[in-house]
Write a protein that holds these residues in place. Sequence first.
Motif, PDB file in Angstrom:
ATOM      1  N   ALA A 181       3.497  -1.150  -1.472  1.00 35.18           N
ATOM      2  CA  ALA A 181       2.040  -1.357  -1.504  1.00 35.18           C
ATOM      3  C   ALA A 181       1.427  -1.026  -0.148  1.00 35.18           C
ATOM      4  O   ALA A 181       0.443  -0.276  -0.070  1.00 35.18           O
ATOM      5  CB  ALA A 181       1.721  -2.800  -1.895  1.00 35.18           C
ATOM      6  N   PHE A 182       2.006  -1.558   0.914  1.00 38.33           N
ATOM      7  CA  PHE A 182       1.478  -1.269   2.252  1.00 38.33           C
ATOM      8  C   PHE A 182       1.551   0.226   2.562  1.00 38.33           C
ATOM      9  O   PHE A 182       0.636   0.779   3.181  1.00 38.33           O
ATOM     10  CB  PHE A 182       2.228  -2.065   3.318  1.00 38.33           C
ATOM     11  N   ALA A 183       2.618   0.889   2.143  1.00 33.89           N
ATOM     12  CA  ALA A 183       2.754   2.331   2.379  1.00 33.89           C
ATOM     13  C   ALA A 183       1.678   3.106   1.625  1.00 33.89           C
ATOM     14  O   ALA A 183       1.117   4.078   2.152  1.00 33.89           O
ATOM     15  CB  ALA A 183       4.143   2.810   1.980  1.00 33.89           C
ATOM     16  N   ALA A 184       1.373   2.684   0.412  1.00 30.63           N
ATOM     17  CA  ALA A 184       0.327   3.364  -0.363  1.00 30.63           C
ATOM     18  C   ALA A 184      -1.038   3.195   0.308  1.00 30.63           C
ATOM     19  O   ALA A 184      -1.821   4.148   0.406  1.00 30.63           O
ATOM     20  CB  ALA A 184       0.295   2.828  -1.794  1.00 30.63           C
ATOM     21  N   TRP A 185      -1.322   1.994   0.797  1.00 30.36           N
ATOM     22  CA  TRP A 185      -2.592   1.765   1.491  1.00 30.36           C
ATOM     23  C   TRP A 185      -2.671   2.634   2.740  1.00 30.36           C
ATOM     24  O   TRP A 185      -3.694   3.273   2.998  1.00 30.36           O
ATOM     25  CB  TRP A 185      -2.757   0.309   1.894  1.00 30.36           C
ATOM     26  N   ALA A 186      -1.587   2.631   3.498  1.00 28.39           N
ATOM     27  CA  ALA A 186      -1.551   3.433   4.722  1.00 28.39           C
ATOM     28  C   ALA A 186      -1.730   4.910   4.398  1.00 28.39           C
ATOM     29  O   ALA A 186      -2.393   5.637   5.142  1.00 28.39           O
ATOM     30  CB  ALA A 186      -0.241   3.207   5.480  1.00 28.39           C
ATOM     31  N   GLY A 187      -1.165   5.355   3.283  1.00 25.97           N
ATOM     32  CA  GLY A 187      -1.302   6.751   2.883  1.00 25.97           C
ATOM     33  C   GLY A 187      -2.751   7.142   2.657  1.00 25.97           C
ATOM     34  O   GLY A 187      -3.190   8.226   3.067  1.00 25.97           O
TER      35      GLY A 187
END
Length: 193
Positions: free
Chosen positions: A127-133
């Motif tokens: 989830a955090f990686a998707a937001w950062a993306g």
Amino acid sequence: MAAAAKHRDALLAASVRLFRQKGYAGTGLSEILQESGAPKGSLYHYFPGGKVEIGVEAVQLAGKAVTRTLKDLAAKTDGPGALVSHYLDLLAGWMAASDYRDGCPITTTLLETVPEHEAIREAGAAAFAAWAGVLEESAVAAGIPQDRAARLAHFTISALEGALVQCRVSGDAAPLRLVAEELSALYAAAETR
């Protein structure tokens, strides 16, 4: 909506709400059932892995909702500073509407379950990686170099999660407003280099 999907979706939605308000450890399965209105047998029918499986799926559901919101804002705003500012304004309104009782269901769940439950940790990391993306993509589109955009995106998530905790402690949206101002300035400075 089929009864199966209705009960499953209701169980997940109730879990997200309760985890956001009470945390993972503070939420019992009986509360999830009561809040959802689902029949007792449905919990283990749809989530044979019990609370850990619900935790994984609740984190995934909440993560996808935030990703959708960020993507929508990215399409409507001019650059990463405006995107972050608008998103943090939304969070500030949401926190105030809950009388500062709500938090991030992902963070509260992760703080209470990691490292014991690897599947929940992985769901949170995704989830955090998707937001950062989404944030990184907006920053690169604004002319910020890829490496700097990635660092700012991850810093943004760290700052906003910390601000959410501080809002709950202070009972005030000021931490989110401060973070929004500072992040907007950081993104603007990065765009001009």
